[in-house]
Structures are given as C-alpha cells and as structure tokens.
Design a protein around this motif. Structure first.
Motif, short mmCIF file in Angstrom:
data_model
loop_
_atom_site.label_atom_id
_atom_site.label_comp_id
_atom_site.label_asym_id
_atom_site.label_seq_id
_atom_site.Cartn_x
_atom_site.Cartn_y
_atom_site.Cartn_z
N LEU A 187 0.82 -1.22 0.00
CA LEU A 187 0.00 0.00 0.00
C LEU A 187 0.84 1.26 0.00
O LEU A 187 0.57 2.21 -0.75
CB LEU A 187 -0.93 0.02 1.22
CG LEU A 187 -2.20 -0.83 1.17
CD1 LEU A 187 -3.09 -0.49 2.35
CD2 LEU A 187 -2.97 -0.64 -0.12
N ILE A 188 1.87 1.30 0.82
CA ILE A 188 2.61 2.54 1.03
C ILE A 188 3.36 3.00 -0.21
O ILE A 188 3.64 4.19 -0.39
CB ILE A 188 3.56 2.41 2.24
CG1 ILE A 188 3.90 3.80 2.80
CG2 ILE A 188 4.84 1.67 1.86
CD1 ILE A 188 4.53 3.78 4.16
N VAL A 189 3.69 2.07 -1.12
CA VAL A 189 4.41 2.45 -2.33
C VAL A 189 3.48 2.59 -3.54
O VAL A 189 3.94 2.94 -4.63
CB VAL A 189 5.52 1.44 -2.67
CG1 VAL A 189 6.55 1.38 -1.56
CG2 VAL A 189 4.96 0.04 -2.95
N ASN A 190 2.20 2.35 -3.36
CA ASN A 190 1.25 2.44 -4.47
C ASN A 190 0.69 3.85 -4.55
O ASN A 190 0.17 4.38 -3.57
CB ASN A 190 0.11 1.43 -4.28
CG ASN A 190 -0.72 1.24 -5.53
OD1 ASN A 190 -1.22 2.20 -6.11
ND2 ASN A 190 -0.84 0.00 -5.96
N TYR A 191 0.80 4.46 -5.73
CA TYR A 191 0.36 5.85 -5.87
C TYR A 191 -1.13 6.02 -5.61
O TYR A 191 -1.60 7.10 -5.21
CB TYR A 191 0.71 6.39 -7.26
CG TYR A 191 -0.21 5.94 -8.37
CD1 TYR A 191 -1.29 6.72 -8.76
CD2 TYR A 191 -0.01 4.72 -9.03
CE1 TYR A 191 -2.14 6.33 -9.78
CE2 TYR A 191 -0.85 4.32 -10.04
CZ TYR A 191 -1.92 5.12 -10.42
OH TYR A 191 -2.76 4.71 -11.42
N ARG A 192 -1.91 4.96 -5.79
CA ARG A 192 -3.36 5.08 -5.54
C ARG A 192 -3.65 5.26 -4.05
O ARG A 192 -4.64 5.89 -3.69
CB ARG A 192 -4.09 3.87 -6.13
CG ARG A 192 -4.10 3.89 -7.65
CD ARG A 192 -5.21 3.05 -8.23
NE ARG A 192 -5.27 3.18 -9.68
CZ ARG A 192 -5.92 4.13 -10.34
NH1 ARG A 192 -6.55 5.07 -9.66
NH2 ARG A 192 -5.94 4.15 -11.65
N THR A 193 -2.82 4.70 -3.21
CA THR A 193 -2.96 4.96 -1.77
C THR A 193 -2.74 6.45 -1.48
O THR A 193 -3.47 7.05 -0.68
CB THR A 193 -1.94 4.13 -0.96
OG1 THR A 193 -2.05 2.76 -1.32
CG2 THR A 193 -2.16 4.29 0.53
N HIS A 194 -1.76 7.03 -2.14
CA HIS A 194 -1.48 8.45 -1.96
C HIS A 194 -2.67 9.30 -2.43
O HIS A 194 -3.02 10.30 -1.81
CB HIS A 194 -0.22 8.85 -2.74
CG HIS A 194 0.96 7.98 -2.43
ND1 HIS A 194 2.02 7.84 -3.29
CD2 HIS A 194 1.23 7.18 -1.37
CE1 HIS A 194 2.91 7.00 -2.78
NE2 HIS A 194 2.45 6.58 -1.61
N TYR A 195 -3.29 8.87 -3.53
CA TYR A 195 -4.43 9.62 -4.06
C TYR A 195 -5.67 9.45 -3.17
O TYR A 195 -6.51 10.34 -3.09
CB TYR A 195 -4.73 9.17 -5.48
CG TYR A 195 -3.79 9.78 -6.52
CD1 TYR A 195 -2.78 10.66 -6.14
CD2 TYR A 195 -3.90 9.48 -7.86
CE1 TYR A 195 -1.92 11.22 -7.07
CE2 TYR A 195 -3.05 10.03 -8.81
CZ TYR A 195 -2.06 10.90 -8.40
OH TYR A 195 -1.21 11.46 -9.32
N VAL A 196 -5.80 8.29 -2.53
CA VAL A 196 -6.89 8.11 -1.56
C VAL A 196 -6.73 9.11 -0.42
O VAL A 196 -7.69 9.79 -0.01
CB VAL A 196 -6.90 6.67 -1.01
CG1 VAL A 196 -7.76 6.57 0.26
CG2 VAL A 196 -7.43 5.70 -2.06
N PHE A 197 -5.51 9.22 0.10
CA PHE A 197 -5.24 10.16 1.19
C PHE A 197 -5.47 11.59 0.74
O PHE A 197 -6.06 12.40 1.47
CB PHE A 197 -3.80 9.98 1.67
CG PHE A 197 -3.45 10.82 2.86
CD1 PHE A 197 -3.91 10.50 4.13
CD2 PHE A 197 -2.67 11.96 2.72
CE1 PHE A 197 -3.60 11.28 5.23
CE2 PHE A 197 -2.34 12.75 3.81
CZ PHE A 197 -2.82 12.41 5.07
N SER A 198 -5.04 11.92 -0.48
CA SER A 198 -5.23 13.27 -1.01
C SER A 198 -6.72 13.59 -1.16
O SER A 198 -7.16 14.70 -0.83
CB SER A 198 -4.53 13.38 -2.37
OG SER A 198 -4.69 14.66 -2.91
N SER A 199 -7.51 12.62 -1.63
CA SER A 199 -8.95 12.83 -1.79
C SER A 199 -9.64 13.11 -0.46
O SER A 199 -10.56 13.93 -0.38
CB SER A 199 -9.59 11.60 -2.45
OG SER A 199 -8.97 11.32 -3.68
N LEU A 200 -9.18 12.42 0.58
CA LEU A 200 -9.75 12.66 1.92
C LEU A 200 -9.27 13.99 2.49
O LEU A 200 -10.04 14.75 3.08
CB LEU A 200 -9.35 11.52 2.86
CG LEU A 200 -10.02 10.17 2.62
CD1 LEU A 200 -9.33 9.09 3.45
CD2 LEU A 200 -11.50 10.24 2.99
N LEU A 201 -7.99 14.27 2.30
CA LEU A 201 -7.37 15.45 2.91
C LEU A 201 -8.01 16.74 2.41
O LEU A 201 -8.32 17.64 3.21
CB LEU A 201 -5.87 15.45 2.61
CG LEU A 201 -5.04 16.57 3.25
CD1 LEU A 201 -5.08 16.46 4.77
CD2 LEU A 201 -3.59 16.49 2.75
#
Length: 384
Positions: A187-201
């Motif tokens: 999860l931590i290296v997958n860019y989609r996890t980063h985009y999930v966090f960005s969408s929430l943030l």
C-alpha cells in the motif's frame, strides 16, 4: 528415513479425510507427506486445497507457490494459486494465474473459473469506469462558472469519486484490507494509496483546482483506454473514428510529439508516450499544490493541518515517484541559476535546499553492530 510409499500412504489418508470433510485432519496427513518427501509438488497442491477449505489463505498461497516452484510446468499449481487469490478477492492476480494454467493446458474447469473471474473483473471495471466519467463531469461542474453552491458540490463530489476509484483499484489489486506487514508495504508504495489520502485530505480544505487536476488527469487516460478496449470488443466499426479522434487531439495535445511523428508510432508506443506525459503533468500539479497551500496560509482560506499533512504526503510521493523528483529537480535548477547573481541569497537557498532534500530521504537503517547508544561496539572487549 521414511520411504516414499509411506508418504504416498499419508497422501491417500489425507484424500480420504478430505472426502469426509475433516479438513484439519487432512492437512495433518498432507503435512506428514511433505515432511517425508519435500520434493513432491502434488503434496503441496493437496495441502493447499485443505488450507483453502479452512479459510487459511496465507498458508494456502504459500503452498501454491511452493507447488509452482517445484514444478513450473504443472498447470494445476497455477489453478490452485488462482483459487486462493480469488478467495482473497485479488481478482487481477487470480485472472493472471488462471491464464497461466490455461496456457499449460490444464482442465476445462480452469477455463470456466477463469471466465468467471474475468466476468467479475469486467463488471467491477465497468462500475469504476462509470464513476471515472462522473468524476470528470463533476470536475467540469466545479470549474465552469455557476452558482457558488453548485461549484462547491462539484468539488466535493469529484474528490469523493476519486476516493472511490482509487480505493476500488487497490481492492482489485490486493483484495480486502489485511493487517499484515506485506500488505502495508504494498500500500505505502502504491500511488493510488497516496491519491486516496489526497482525496480525503482536501475535503477539509476550501475548494481550489490544483489538487483535483492530478486526480482527474490520471483517470482520463484510463477512460480513453477502457473506451478503446470496449469499442474493439463490441463496436469495431467505430474504432477507426475513435482512433482518428485520439490521433488528432489527444496525442499532439498531451505529448511532445508533432502530428507526423505521433502518427508513425504504434498503439503501444502512443499509450506509453501519453502515460509519461500525464505522469509528468500530475507531478507538476502535485508540487504546485504545496506552493498554493503555503500562499493560502496568508489568507482566510488557510488550513495548517492540511498544509502540514500534504507536506508529508508529498515527501512520500518524492520518495516513490521519479516524476515528482524530476519536477523538484527542475525547480531547483531554475532557482539555483536565477539566484547565482546574488551570492548571499544563493548560499542561503542552497543550504535550505540541502536540508529539504535530507528531510525527504528515507531514514538510514541502524547498523546491526550498533548498540542502543549509537556507539560501535568494541570488538576487543572481553568479559573478565
């Protein structure tokens, strides 16, 4: 040393227990068989099935992989792996395993399972495709001048759509969330996890366009590719018209190629060039977002929590994405060259850039021979 006959007898006992529905006892028998003969791939295949029927997916996957390792040309090993991955809801990987089993000429039953998994994937991808289109529509609603409440609604729904799409793609890749170290590493290296966090943030921030652009740009390529594949399968007569549209607008607009060079590329090269351009553009807007957040700190739209959290997210993106690194390198080069004529300011900037780069790096692991005080142990030390 136990004979192979004894191992075969253990396997037969395990098969009998499987027929009786006593999967735990079957597992014990198959384990005995593997202990007696660790080179027999069929024993691991049998135990894999027993583990799977008990819901012990991790152990079943290990046995499926061991079975494949011992005999890579045996299709049943890949079928077992596909069954386990399907049970773990990792449909994309399951489809790949079934495809490999089919290539090796495994049974018709494998083909049926592969078709079932493909149908599940196609149905889920269709839903994701619909949400992607809705996401782009909401982005348009946000950027087109309209009543203020409608703009804000478009912004929020665009972020929610991005959250769903990225979370769904993670689910297709890795299945249901698992509280394991391996799952966390993925999860931590997958860019989609980063985009999930960005969408929430950015739900916590007042609307502005910069955080939406990477989310939307990334999905437009998937929409175009999905449309291309759908037309190829269902309406091939419309494919030529769609290709002309892509070649006329999408290629020259979104890449550095001119129209002549673009037309000379094959389809794979075109999609590769497009994806590289999109990733570079997404990285540029991701970096621009942090500057906008810092400027917003001086206005009534400021959010210290969002700014600080996004800095940590961008740090992770810097570590993971070469495109984000390239954007920062371009910015650094321009600042360095622009400040070269003002030595005092240039020195301050270079020190700041060095500290920022050190902060963005992963922490170095502590050497094994270091003690808790961080001092190297004395190799000559002796207990008196």
């Amino acid at each position: 040393m136990p004979s192979l006959d004894t191992a075969e007898k253990a396997k037969e006992l395990g098969n009998q227990k499987m027929k009786e529905g006593d999967y735990k006892a079957a597992t014990e028998q198959f384990t005995k068989a593997t202990e007696m003969d660790a080179t027999n791939h069929e024993f691991y295949s049998k135990r894999c099935a027993a583990f799977l029927l008990q819901g012990m997916h991790k152990e079943a996957l290990e046995d499926a992989n061991q079975c494949i390792k011992l005999n890579p040309t045996w299709g049943n090993g890949y079928t077992r792996k596909g069954e386990v991955l399907e049970a773990m809801q990792e449909f994309t990987k399951a489809q790949e395993a079934y495809r490999k089993a089919k290539e090796l000429g495994h049974s018709t039953q494998t083909e049926i399972k592969a078709q079932k998994t493909t149908k599940t994937l196609d149905r889920m991808n269709w839903y994701i495709h619909m949400v992607r289109q809705f996401m782009v529509l909401m982005f348009v609603v946000y950027i087109v001048p309209s009543p203020e409440n409608l703009n804000d609604l478009g912004y929020r729904l665009c972020l929610l759509s991005a959250l769903f799409v990225n979370a769904a793609e993670l689910y297709l890749q890795y299945g249901f969330p698992k509280f394991t170290e391996e799952y966390g590493r993925h999860l931590i290296v997958n860019y989609r996890t980063h985009y999930v966090f960005s969408s929430l943030l950015f739900q916590l921030h007042s609307p502005f366009v910069f955080p939406l652009i990477p989310l939307v740009l990334n999905e437009i390529g998937f929409i175009a590719h999905f449309t291309d594949m759908s037309l190829r399968d269902t309406y091939p007569e419309r494919l030529e018209r769609y290709d002309n549209l892509v070649n006329t607008y999408l290629g020259p607009l979104m890449t550095s190629y001119n129209e002549v060079t673009w037309m000379s590329l094959n389809k794979t090269a075109k999609w590769t060039a497009y994806n590289q351009r999109v990733l570079d553009a997404c990285a540029s807007f991701e970096v621009a977002t942090v500057f906008v957040l810092f400027i917003n700190l001086l206005t009534r739209y400021r959010s210290i929590v969002v700014a600080a959290s996004y800095c940590q997210l961008l740090r992770l993106r810097y570590i993971q994405s070469p495109y984000v690194k390239m954007v920062f390198a371009r910015i650094h080069s321009r600042f360095r060259d622009g400040l070269a004529g003002i030595p005092p300011v240039a020195r301050v900037y270079l020190k700041f850039a060095e500290k920022l780069q050190n902060w963005a790096q992963l922490p170095k692991p502590v050497p094994e021979d270091d003690n808790s005080n961080g001092k190297k142990k004395d190799s000559n030390c002796k207990v008196m």
